[in-house]
Motif scaffolding. Structure first.
Motif, PDB file in Angstrom:
ATOM      1  N   ARG A 187       5.136   2.270   4.834  1.00 29.89           N
ATOM      2  CA  ARG A 187       4.048   3.237   4.664  1.00 29.89           C
ATOM      3  C   ARG A 187       4.028   3.791   3.241  1.00 29.89           C
ATOM      4  NH1 ARG A 187       5.981   5.886   9.956  1.00 29.89           N
ATOM      5  NH2 ARG A 187       4.956   4.660  11.559  1.00 29.89           N
ATOM      6  N   LYS A 188       5.209   4.123   2.715  1.00 33.12           N
ATOM      7  CA  LYS A 188       5.261   4.644   1.343  1.00 33.12           C
ATOM      8  C   LYS A 188       4.743   3.603   0.356  1.00 33.12           C
ATOM      9  CE  LYS A 188       9.151   7.794   2.185  1.00 33.12           C
ATOM     10  NZ  LYS A 188      10.559   8.102   1.863  1.00 33.12           N
ATOM     11  N   GLU A 189       5.099   2.352   0.576  1.00 32.06           N
ATOM     12  CA  GLU A 189       4.619   1.302  -0.313  1.00 32.06           C
ATOM     13  C   GLU A 189       3.109   1.111  -0.168  1.00 32.06           C
ATOM     14  OE1 GLU A 189       4.790  -1.536  -3.253  1.00 32.06           O
ATOM     15  OE2 GLU A 189       6.343  -0.141  -2.578  1.00 32.06           O
ATOM     16  N   MET A 190       2.604   1.232   1.066  1.00 30.59           N
ATOM     17  CA  MET A 190       1.180   1.072   1.305  1.00 30.59           C
ATOM     18  C   MET A 190       0.374   2.172   0.621  1.00 30.59           C
ATOM     19  SD  MET A 190      -1.097  -0.779   3.030  1.00 30.59           S
ATOM     20  CE  MET A 190      -0.117  -1.567   4.307  1.00 30.59           C
ATOM     21  N   LEU A 191       0.919   3.416   0.627  1.00 33.50           N
ATOM     22  CA  LEU A 191       0.196   4.565   0.079  1.00 33.50           C
ATOM     23  C   LEU A 191       0.610   4.876  -1.349  1.00 33.50           C
ATOM     24  CD1 LEU A 191       0.463   6.883   3.214  1.00 33.50           C
ATOM     25  CD2 LEU A 191      -1.430   5.398   2.583  1.00 33.50           C
ATOM     26  N   LYS A 192       1.185   3.917  -2.036  1.00 31.13           N
ATOM     27  CA  LYS A 192       1.676   4.150  -3.398  1.00 31.13           C
ATOM     28  C   LYS A 192       0.510   4.334  -4.363  1.00 31.13           C
ATOM     29  CE  LYS A 192       4.887   2.212  -6.801  1.00 31.13           C
ATOM     30  NZ  LYS A 192       5.752   1.064  -7.125  1.00 31.13           N
ATOM     31  N   ARG A 193       0.646   5.359  -5.227  1.00 27.25           N
ATOM     32  CA  ARG A 193      -0.399   5.650  -6.210  1.00 27.25           C
ATOM     33  C   ARG A 193      -0.039   5.044  -7.562  1.00 27.25           C
ATOM     34  NH1 ARG A 193      -1.184  12.102  -5.429  1.00 27.25           N
ATOM     35  NH2 ARG A 193       0.891  12.015  -6.380  1.00 27.25           N
ATOM     36  N   HIS A 194      -1.057   4.826  -8.364  1.00 21.16           N
ATOM     37  CA  HIS A 194      -0.840   4.341  -9.724  1.00 21.16           C
ATOM     38  C   HIS A 194      -0.208   5.457 -10.549  1.00 21.16           C
ATOM     39  CE1 HIS A 194      -1.740   2.697 -13.724  1.00 21.16           C
ATOM     40  NE2 HIS A 194      -1.786   1.529 -13.104  1.00 21.16           N
ATOM     41  N   ARG A 234     -12.173  12.495   5.120  1.00 23.36           N
ATOM     42  CA  ARG A 234     -11.036  12.362   6.033  1.00 23.36           C
ATOM     43  C   ARG A 234     -10.681  10.912   6.320  1.00 23.36           C
ATOM     44  NH1 ARG A 234     -12.845  16.770  10.663  1.00 23.36           N
ATOM     45  NH2 ARG A 234     -12.694  18.647   9.357  1.00 23.36           N
ATOM     46  N   LYS A 235     -11.664  10.023   6.234  1.00 31.29           N
ATOM     47  CA  LYS A 235     -11.438   8.615   6.522  1.00 31.29           C
ATOM     48  C   LYS A 235     -11.568   7.807   5.239  1.00 31.29           C
ATOM     49  CE  LYS A 235     -13.209   8.848  11.256  1.00 31.29           C
ATOM     50  NZ  LYS A 235     -14.194   8.287  12.222  1.00 31.29           N
ATOM     51  N   THR A 236     -10.870   6.702   5.204  1.00 30.75           N
ATOM     52  CA  THR A 236     -10.965   5.821   4.050  1.00 30.75           C
ATOM     53  C   THR A 236     -12.301   5.086   4.070  1.00 30.75           C
ATOM     54  OG1 THR A 236     -10.044   3.834   3.002  1.00 30.75           O
ATOM     55  CG2 THR A 236      -9.657   4.115   5.357  1.00 30.75           C
ATOM     56  N   PRO A 237     -12.996   5.008   2.949  1.00 28.03           N
ATOM     57  CA  PRO A 237     -14.287   4.296   2.932  1.00 28.03           C
ATOM     58  C   PRO A 237     -14.149   2.781   2.913  1.00 28.03           C
ATOM     59  CG  PRO A 237     -13.786   5.180   0.760  1.00 28.03           C
ATOM     60  CD  PRO A 237     -12.697   5.667   1.661  1.00 28.03           C
ATOM     61  N   ASN A 238     -12.927   2.269   2.728  1.00 32.17           N
ATOM     62  CA  ASN A 238     -12.710   0.821   2.668  1.00 32.17           C
ATOM     63  C   ASN A 238     -12.431   0.304   4.078  1.00 32.17           C
ATOM     64  OD1 ASN A 238     -12.094  -1.795   2.056  1.00 32.17           O
ATOM     65  ND2 ASN A 238     -10.486  -1.345   0.598  1.00 32.17           N
ATOM     66  N   PRO A 239     -13.292  -0.514   4.676  1.00 29.33           N
ATOM     67  CA  PRO A 239     -13.052  -0.989   6.044  1.00 29.33           C
ATOM     68  C   PRO A 239     -11.784  -1.819   6.181  1.00 29.33           C
ATOM     69  CG  PRO A 239     -15.338  -1.394   5.357  1.00 29.33           C
ATOM     70  CD  PRO A 239     -14.573  -0.995   4.126  1.00 29.33           C
ATOM     71  N   ALA A 240     -11.353  -2.458   5.107  1.00 30.63           N
ATOM     72  CA  ALA A 240     -10.163  -3.313   5.203  1.00 30.63           C
ATOM     73  C   ALA A 240      -8.890  -2.496   5.386  1.00 30.63           C
ATOM     74  CB  ALA A 240     -10.035  -4.177   3.941  1.00 30.63           C
ATOM     75  N   GLN A 259      -4.819  -2.795   7.465  1.00 23.93           N
ATOM     76  CA  GLN A 259      -3.546  -2.535   6.794  1.00 23.93           C
ATOM     77  C   GLN A 259      -2.789  -1.415   7.484  1.00 23.93           C
ATOM     78  OE1 GLN A 259      -5.721  -2.096   2.903  1.00 23.93           O
ATOM     79  NE2 GLN A 259      -4.085  -3.399   2.140  1.00 23.93           N
ATOM     80  N   PHE A 260      -3.504  -0.388   7.965  1.00 22.83           N
ATOM     81  CA  PHE A 260      -2.848   0.721   8.652  1.00 22.83           C
ATOM     82  C   PHE A 260      -2.227   0.255   9.963  1.00 22.83           C
ATOM     83  CE2 PHE A 260      -5.935   3.944   6.566  1.00 22.83           C
ATOM     84  CZ  PHE A 260      -5.216   3.829   5.392  1.00 22.83           C
ATOM     85  N   ASP A 261      -2.890  -0.657  10.663  1.00 21.97           N
ATOM     86  CA  ASP A 261      -2.358  -1.133  11.946  1.00 21.97           C
ATOM     87  C   ASP A 261      -1.016  -1.834  11.772  1.00 21.97           C
ATOM     88  OD1 ASP A 261      -4.613  -0.120  13.100  1.00 21.97           O
ATOM     89  OD2 ASP A 261      -5.677  -2.033  13.185  1.00 21.97           O
ATOM     90  N   LYS A 262      -0.811  -2.485  10.644  1.00 20.17           N
ATOM     91  CA  LYS A 262       0.438  -3.215  10.427  1.00 20.17           C
ATOM     92  C   LYS A 262       1.624  -2.278  10.233  1.00 20.17           C
ATOM     93  CE  LYS A 262      -1.661  -7.340   8.384  1.00 20.17           C
ATOM     94  NZ  LYS A 262      -1.721  -8.208   7.182  1.00 20.17           N
ATOM     95  N   VAL A 263       1.396  -1.103   9.661  1.00 23.97           N
ATOM     96  CA  VAL A 263       2.505  -0.181   9.356  1.00 23.97           C
ATOM     97  C   VAL A 263       2.478   1.052  10.248  1.00 23.97           C
ATOM     98  CG1 VAL A 263       2.673  -0.968   6.976  1.00 23.97           C
ATOM     99  CG2 VAL A 263       1.144   0.918   7.520  1.00 23.97           C
ATOM    100  N   GLY A 264       1.588   1.084  11.235  1.00 26.34           N
ATOM    101  CA  GLY A 264       1.595   2.178  12.192  1.00 26.34           C
ATOM    102  C   GLY A 264       0.959   3.460  11.703  1.00 26.34           C
ATOM    103  N   ILE A 265      -0.015   3.394  10.798  1.00 21.39           N
ATOM    104  CA  ILE A 265      -0.740   4.581  10.340  1.00 21.39           C
ATOM    105  C   ILE A 265      -2.011   4.702  11.172  1.00 21.39           C
ATOM    106  CG2 ILE A 265      -1.934   5.662   8.406  1.00 21.39           C
ATOM    107  CD1 ILE A 265      -0.043   4.267   6.521  1.00 21.39           C
ATOM    108  N   LEU A 266      -2.176   5.833  11.854  1.00 16.50           N
ATOM    109  CA  LEU A 266      -3.349   6.023  12.698  1.00 16.50           C
ATOM    110  C   LEU A 266      -4.589   6.329  11.873  1.00 16.50           C
ATOM    111  CD1 LEU A 266      -1.734   8.112  15.583  1.00 16.50           C
ATOM    112  CD2 LEU A 266      -2.145   5.650  15.498  1.00 16.50           C
ATOM    113  N   THR A 267      -4.475   7.275  10.943  1.00 16.81           N
ATOM    114  CA  THR A 267      -5.605   7.654  10.105  1.00 16.81           C
ATOM    115  C   THR A 267      -5.082   8.206   8.788  1.00 16.81           C
ATOM    116  OG1 THR A 267      -7.530   9.111   9.917  1.00 16.81           O
ATOM    117  CG2 THR A 267      -5.682   9.914  11.215  1.00 16.81           C
TER     118      THR A 267
END
Length: 737
Positions: free
Chosen positions: A337-344, A411-417, A421-429
């Motif tokens: 999750r941390k890697e998925m949400l990593k910022r530049h 509140r929601k990500t505008p990118n449908p993809a 990606q969230f489903d793979k790492v268990g992020i609900l929203t």
């Protein structure tokens, strides 16, 4: 007895390997050897099929004799002993025949095995010879293939074409008389010409190297000159810094910013370029900057350095250290999750300054793996503002930028993809992480040139400069307007909490000089408490109250009457007005659903109206007027009267009319542009209409003493008329004095 005699008669055969055994060897042994070898020669002369028939007959005869002996013995007659002996002798003869047949069978078996072994040895010898021949054939085929596939080194050389060869080569090399008829001589001649050409090119290459060295020396001299010039230029730029600051031309700072911008990701780079261009051209109070670690940004694009030495060292260290426990599944998911949400590492900041020197700080981040941008907001005021409890959410980073554009809650990500990606790492929203990462508003993506179409999803979304430029000006204006409106509300809330409704001098003309009702309480309430109020259901069902809005409760008092006003403040205030829901606690609880004190029924067919209540303070069972004279009739009274007229027997309560004064006719309360005083003017109007409502309430004759709320003022506004939608009938909604 018979078995012992047969054992004594069994011949004993002794096999030797050609060397006679030492010891006693009598004549009987020699006879047995002679008989044995005679039986071997006899095997070749006898027919095996006949021996098999003899074996069967002997076995049958032996069975018969045994049966007869058994029968004679069973009779028990002594005279049968001679017959029994005779048959016993015959049986012994048959046994001897069986033994001989057995020996012959074993001899045949041994000979068959020997013959089979000899034939097998011959087959093995032939097979080995065949394998040797096949190996020789394979070896010869390989040699033939090598010879056929042999390539000379001259085949790797690209020789000039034959036409060019005979055209350019001298006759002593080309020798056309010979080479045209002999391909081998032709190839040799072409190779000689190739060698001659390469020698010439080698000499030319040496000349070019010499000229190259001369040019390099000249370049080194010029580099030394330029390197010595750089410190001088730096000193000149350093000396010009005060001039740049005085002329508001920070060239040095801008140059550093543009150097840093090279390491920005594409969306942040588009935002930086477009915001800088807009600030230079249209908005001098817009400051754009880049924050973050440049070194970390550079490290993102460097390839990892792998070396065998490092791997061997790490393996040795792992062997020396104790074995560590493998991370659990939960720890692995947290890391993913941390890697998925990593910022530049780099971010872009925009500072929007207002005329009163208040600043809105916006920090834009880019989530590399999600390909979306987020924003964090912070407000800096020029003067320390008075603390107001109810204004806590006005400048909150989570609500300050909500619904800057309609429906954009962030509140929601505008990118449908991202959902896959969230489903793979268990992020609900993503809403669980917006406090740390920032809000991914849609307008933020457009400022970065990102657009995620839902009807036609794309695999890769690239940053578009034109998209960012088309939304930059409007978004900056909305942001600055949002900041100014929230700061104005913050100041107003500080006064409202102290029971003071601030009304500017420009808006004094909208209200009478004396208003007795006063605001005694102003507090913020959560959405859940607002939804539980019984008189707010109509607002919620109409979709005018959402959890992103701000909710407040106002309490207005006059004497024993208490008016509660539940206020819905849209994030787009003051472009979108607040919505009021009223409830009066006086002689019971009154709201828009149960206040039937005065109603006027208009007959759409006859053009007459009637009221069963008090009209103008005079009791009347029925009053009939025409539409034309209604306004004149009401205007003839010298004091206030509460009037509500609706056509076609459509009834509206007084409270609905009171709510209409602040919810429907808010435009006349807007005040000077941009209308930041709308809320306080609405509250002042509520105080005024409460006075009108209470003072025009008819006096109950059964109650002794004066009225609780005497008529103290004159209202100068005429009756409000409007055409009822869809009915073609007129509706009178308020009072006249």
């Amino acid at each position: 007895m018979s078995s012992e005699s047969s054992k004594k008669r069994k011949p004993k055969v002794i096999r030797t390997d050609g060397v006679p055994a030492e010891g006693k060897r009598g004549k009987g042994d020699a006879d047995q050897d002679a008989r044995y070898y005679s039986e071997e020669s006899e095997v070749d002369l006898r027919d095996p099929i006949k021996d098999y028939e003899l074996y069967r007959e002997t076995c049958q005869e032996l069975q018969r004799l045994m049966a007869e002996i058994q029968e004679l013995k069973s009779r028990g007659i002594k005279e049968n002993a001679s017959e029994i002996d005779e048959r016993r002798v015959q049986s012994c003869v048959h046994f001897m025949t069986l033994k001989k047949l057995n020996r012959l069978a074993h001899i045949r078996l041994k000979k068959g095995r020997d013959q089979t072994h000899e034939a097998k040895q011959k087959v093995d010898a032939y097979h080995l010879q065949l394998q040797n021949l096949l190996y020789e054939v394979m070896h010869l085929q390989k040699e033939i293939t090598k010879c056929l596939e042999f390539k000379s080194k001259h085949e790797e050389i690209e020789l000039v074409s034959l036409e060019e060869f005979y055209k350019e080569a001298p006759p002593e090399i080309s020798r056309p008389a010979i080479t045209l008829t002999e391909p081998h001589q032709q190839t040799l001649a072409r190779l000689d010409w190739e060698l001659e050409q390469r020698k010439r090119l080698a000499e030319k290459y040496k000349e070019c190297l010499t000229s190259k060295e001369k040019i390099l020396k000249e370049i080194e001299v010029k580099k030394e000159y330029l390197s010595s010039l750089q410190p001088r230029l730096n000193s000149i730029m350093q000396a010009s810094l005060p001039v740049q600051e005085y002329l508001f031309m920070p060239f040095d700072q801008a140059h550093k910013q543009y150097e840093t911008a090279r390491h920005l990701p594409p969306p942040l780079y588009v935002l930086f370029v477009q915001a800088s261009a807009y600030g230079q051209a249209c908005d001098k109070k817009l400051v754009v900057a880049i924050e973050g670690s440049v070194e970390e940004a550079k490290a993102l694009y460097k390839p990892p350095e792998d070396s065998q030495d490092d791997e061997s060292d790490s393996d040795a260290e792992e062997e020396q250290t104790t074995k560590r426990r493998r991370p659990t599944l939960g720890v692995q998911l947290d890391d993913k999750r941390k890697e998925m949400l990593k910022r530049h590492p780099l971010s872009v900041t925009l500072d929007l300054k207002c005329k009163d020197e208040n600043v809105l700080h916006l920090t834009f981040h880019y989530l590399m793996n999600l390909n979306v941008m987020t924003v964090k907001a912070k407000v800096t005021t020029a003067v320390e503002m008075t603390t107001a409890i109810s204004a806590g959410d006005l400048l909150s980073p989570d609500s300050l930028l909500n619904c800057l554009y309609p429906g954009d809650h962030g509140r929601k990500t505008p990118n449908p993809a991202n959902q896959f990606q969230f489903d793979k790492v268990g992020i609900l929203t993503l809403s669980d992480y917006v406090t740390e990462l920032g809000h991914p508003y849609v307008w933020v993506q457009k400022l970065g040139g990102l657009h995620f179409p839902k009807d036609q999803p794309q695999h890769t979304v690239a940053a578009d400069n034109s998209l960012s430029a088309s939304h930059m000006e409007l978004t900056v204006k909305l942001l600055r307007s949002r900041l100014q409106s929230r700061l104005a509300l913050h100041k107003q809330f500080a006064s409202l909490e102290h029971g003071v409704v601030p009304v500017s001098s420009e808006c004094q003309q909208l209200f009478p000089t004396k208003i007795v009702s006063r605001l005694v309480k102003w507090t913020a309430i959560p959405y859940e408490d607002y939804a539980e109020l019984p008189y707010t259901k109509d607002v919620i069902e109409a979709g005018l109250a959402e959890d992103t809005h701000l909710y407040y409760m106002a309490l207005i008092e006059r004497g024993t009457a208490k008016l509660q006003a539940a206020v819905v403040l849209n994030p787009g205030y003051s472009t979108l007005p607040p919505v009021f829901s009223l409830c009066l606690n006086w002689k019971g609880e009154r709201n828009s659903s149960n206040d039937d004190n005065i109603r006027v029924l208009w007959d759409g067919g006859t053009g007459a109206c009637s009221t069963p209540a008090f009209f103008g303070g005079v009791p009347s069972s029925s009053v009939s007027v025409t539409r034309e004279c209604w306004g004149e009739l009401v205007a003839g009274h010298a004091w206030e009267c509460r009037v509500e007229i609706q056509a076609c027997a459509d009834l509206i309560s007084v409270f609905q009319a009171m709510e209409s004064e602040v919810n429907v006719y808010y435009k006349e309360l807007w005040g000077p542009k941009p209308g930041y005083q709308l809320l306080t003017n609405q509250l002042q109007r509520l105080c005024m209409v409460l006075d009108v409502y209470l003072e025009t309430e008819p006096h109950d004759p059964s109650v002794e003493g004066p009225k609780e709320f005497p008529q103290e003022k004159m209202c100068l506004r005429l009756v409000r008329w409007e055409l009822a939608a869809g009915s073609g009938c007129w509706r009178g909604l308020w009072w006249h004095c």
